[in-house]
Design a protein around this motif. Structure first.
Motif, PDB file in Angstrom:
ATOM      1  N   ALA A  92       1.946  43.739  20.302  1.00 52.99           N
ATOM      2  CA  ALA A  92       2.494  42.430  19.936  1.00 52.99           C
ATOM      3  C   ALA A  92       3.639  42.049  20.881  1.00 52.99           C
ATOM      4  O   ALA A  92       3.741  40.895  21.311  1.00 52.99           O
ATOM      5  N   ALA A  93       4.494  43.011  21.220  1.00 55.79           N
ATOM      6  CA  ALA A  93       5.602  42.737  22.142  1.00 55.79           C
ATOM      7  C   ALA A  93       5.067  42.352  23.517  1.00 55.79           C
ATOM      8  O   ALA A  93       5.599  41.447  24.168  1.00 55.79           O
ATOM      9  N   LEU A  94       4.012  43.014  23.966  1.00 55.53           N
ATOM     10  CA  LEU A  94       3.419  42.687  25.266  1.00 55.53           C
ATOM     11  C   LEU A  94       2.769  41.303  25.253  1.00 55.53           C
ATOM     12  O   LEU A  94       2.824  40.577  26.246  1.00 55.53           O
ATOM     13  N   ALA A  95       2.179  40.935  24.135  1.00 55.32           N
ATOM     14  CA  ALA A  95       1.603  39.594  24.022  1.00 55.32           C
ATOM     15  C   ALA A  95       2.710  38.542  24.092  1.00 55.32           C
ATOM     16  O   ALA A  95       2.554  37.504  24.744  1.00 55.32           O
ATOM     17  N   THR A  96       3.830  38.819  23.445  1.00 54.41           N
ATOM     18  CA  THR A  96       4.978  37.911  23.510  1.00 54.41           C
ATOM     19  C   THR A  96       5.484  37.801  24.944  1.00 54.41           C
ATOM     20  O   THR A  96       5.724  36.702  25.452  1.00 54.41           O
ATOM     21  N   ALA A  97       5.660  38.934  25.610  1.00 56.38           N
ATOM     22  CA  ALA A  97       6.135  38.929  27.000  1.00 56.38           C
ATOM     23  C   ALA A  97       5.171  38.171  27.907  1.00 56.38           C
ATOM     24  O   ALA A  97       5.595  37.419  28.794  1.00 56.38           O
ATOM     25  N   ALA A  98       3.885  38.346  27.684  1.00 54.92           N
ATOM     26  CA  ALA A  98       2.871  37.689  28.518  1.00 54.92           C
ATOM     27  C   ALA A  98       2.963  36.166  28.406  1.00 54.92           C
ATOM     28  O   ALA A  98       2.720  35.459  29.381  1.00 54.92           O
ATOM     29  N   ARG A  99       3.333  35.673  27.223  1.00 55.60           N
ATOM     30  CA  ARG A  99       3.500  34.222  27.062  1.00 55.60           C
ATOM     31  C   ARG A  99       4.612  33.689  27.967  1.00 55.60           C
ATOM     32  O   ARG A  99       4.664  32.506  28.262  1.00 55.60           O
ATOM     33  N   HIS A 100       5.475  34.574  28.418  1.00 52.73           N
ATOM     34  CA  HIS A 100       6.558  34.209  29.334  1.00 52.73           C
ATOM     35  C   HIS A 100       6.211  34.589  30.772  1.00 52.73           C
ATOM     36  O   HIS A 100       7.072  34.538  31.648  1.00 52.73           O
ATOM     37  N   GLY A 101       4.953  34.994  30.996  1.00 50.65           N
ATOM     38  CA  GLY A 101       4.521  35.379  32.337  1.00 50.65           C
ATOM     39  C   GLY A 101       4.992  36.763  32.755  1.00 50.65           C
ATOM     40  O   GLY A 101       4.999  37.078  33.941  1.00 50.65           O
ATOM     41  N   CYS A 102       5.375  37.582  31.807  1.00 47.47           N
ATOM     42  CA  CYS A 102       5.927  38.909  32.087  1.00 47.47           C
ATOM     43  C   CYS A 102       4.909  39.980  31.693  1.00 47.47           C
ATOM     44  O   CYS A 102       4.601  40.146  30.506  1.00 47.47           O
ATOM     45  N   LEU A 103       4.410  40.685  32.679  1.00 49.61           N
ATOM     46  CA  LEU A 103       3.349  41.676  32.474  1.00 49.61           C
ATOM     47  C   LEU A 103       3.816  43.063  32.887  1.00 49.61           C
ATOM     48  O   LEU A 103       4.718  43.190  33.715  1.00 49.61           O
ATOM     49  N   PRO A 104       3.192  44.116  32.341  1.00 50.95           N
ATOM     50  CA  PRO A 104       3.559  45.467  32.750  1.00 50.95           C
ATOM     51  C   PRO A 104       3.427  45.652  34.268  1.00 50.95           C
ATOM     52  O   PRO A 104       2.551  45.070  34.895  1.00 50.95           O
ATOM     53  N   LEU A 105       4.327  46.476  34.815  1.00 48.20           N
ATOM     54  CA  LEU A 105       4.269  46.751  36.246  1.00 48.20           C
ATOM     55  C   LEU A 105       2.944  47.406  36.617  1.00 48.20           C
ATOM     56  O   LEU A 105       2.362  47.097  37.646  1.00 48.20           O
ATOM     57  N   ARG A 106       2.474  48.322  35.786  1.00 44.29           N
ATOM     58  CA  ARG A 106       1.219  49.005  36.067  1.00 44.29           C
ATOM     59  C   ARG A 106       0.307  49.087  34.860  1.00 44.29           C
ATOM     60  O   ARG A 106      -0.892  48.966  34.978  1.00 44.29           O
ATOM     61  N   GLY A 107       0.825  49.328  33.714  1.00 48.64           N
ATOM     62  CA  GLY A 107       0.019  49.481  32.511  1.00 48.64           C
ATOM     63  C   GLY A 107       0.865  50.096  31.412  1.00 48.64           C
ATOM     64  O   GLY A 107       2.072  50.194  31.533  1.00 48.64           O
ATOM     65  N   VAL A 108       0.208  50.542  30.352  1.00 52.95           N
ATOM     66  CA  VAL A 108       0.888  51.180  29.227  1.00 52.95           C
ATOM     67  C   VAL A 108       0.596  52.670  29.296  1.00 52.95           C
ATOM     68  O   VAL A 108      -0.551  53.086  29.460  1.00 52.95           O
ATOM     69  N   ALA A 109       1.648  53.468  29.173  1.00 51.90           N
ATOM     70  CA  ALA A 109       1.513  54.921  29.226  1.00 51.90           C
ATOM     71  C   ALA A 109       1.775  55.501  27.839  1.00 51.90           C
ATOM     72  O   ALA A 109       2.417  54.869  26.996  1.00 51.90           O
ATOM     73  N   GLU A 110       1.279  56.698  27.642  1.00 48.03           N
ATOM     74  CA  GLU A 110       1.582  57.426  26.409  1.00 48.03           C
ATOM     75  C   GLU A 110       2.242  58.733  26.787  1.00 48.03           C
ATOM     76  O   GLU A 110       1.748  59.464  27.648  1.00 48.03           O
ATOM     77  N   TYR A 111       3.390  59.003  26.172  1.00 46.33           N
ATOM     78  CA  TYR A 111       4.137  60.215  26.437  1.00 46.33           C
ATOM     79  C   TYR A 111       3.939  61.214  25.308  1.00 46.33           C
ATOM     80  O   TYR A 111       4.450  61.022  24.201  1.00 46.33           O
ATOM     81  N   GLU A 112       3.144  62.247  25.571  1.00 48.04           N
ATOM     82  CA  GLU A 112       2.930  63.397  24.682  1.00 48.04           C
ATOM     83  C   GLU A 112       2.655  63.018  23.233  1.00 48.04           C
ATOM     84  O   GLU A 112       3.084  63.706  22.311  1.00 48.04           O
TER      85      GLU A 112
END
Length: 146
Positions: A100-120
């Motif tokens: 949901a936070a990424l969808a909000t950011a995307a509405r502002h043209g702000c996208l992940p630098l590379r993608g979403v990672a999972e840490y352990e």
């Protein structure tokens, strides 16, 4: 002597754009002002310092972000900070729903630098460029919000 964390301050190109981005992520406007005069020249170390400022806070009261847009002296454009550069690095936020936070950011043209990672299996996280090139980390604690 006691010490308490006050806030992180970030100069931005467009104050209203930055406010809209961080408010959509869930920060709340605490206050706004326009500052200038001898006291701010002295505090900041710039003659003729004149800026529009806003203080934003997290809903739980745990953190504050001060954004400022310079009226004088003229703001200096720099290249956005890279993740491995020395100096001010990023501002990080915990979110309960990263998608949901990424969808909000995307509405502002702000996208992940590379993608979403999972840490352990503990966190899902990503870095993205916010307004004015601000490096923003968003992280979801999978132990609290799977």
């Amino acid at each position: 002597m006691t010490i308490a964390f006050e806030n992180v301050g970030i100069a931005v190109r467009d104050l209203e754009e930055a406010i809209a981005f961080f408010a959509d992520l869930g920060l709340e406007v605490i206050g706004r002002d326009t500052v200038s005069g001898e006291w701010t020249d002295t505090a900041v170390g710039l003659d003729g310092n004149h800026a529009r400022i806003v203080m934003l806070g997290t809903p739980d009261g745990s953190g504050r972000l001060e954004l400022f847009e310079y009226i004088h002296p003229q703001a200096i454009e720099t290249s956005p900070t890279l993740p491995n550069e020395i100096g001010m690095h990023r501002v990080a936020f915990s979110v309960d729903d990263l998608d949901a936070a990424l969808a909000t950011a995307a509405r502002h043209g702000c996208l992940p630098l590379r993608g979403v990672a999972e840490y352990e299996g503990i966190y899902r996280l990503t870095y993205l460029r916010g307004p004015s090139g601000i490096l923003v980390m968003l992280a979801q604690d999978l132990r609290k919000n799977p």
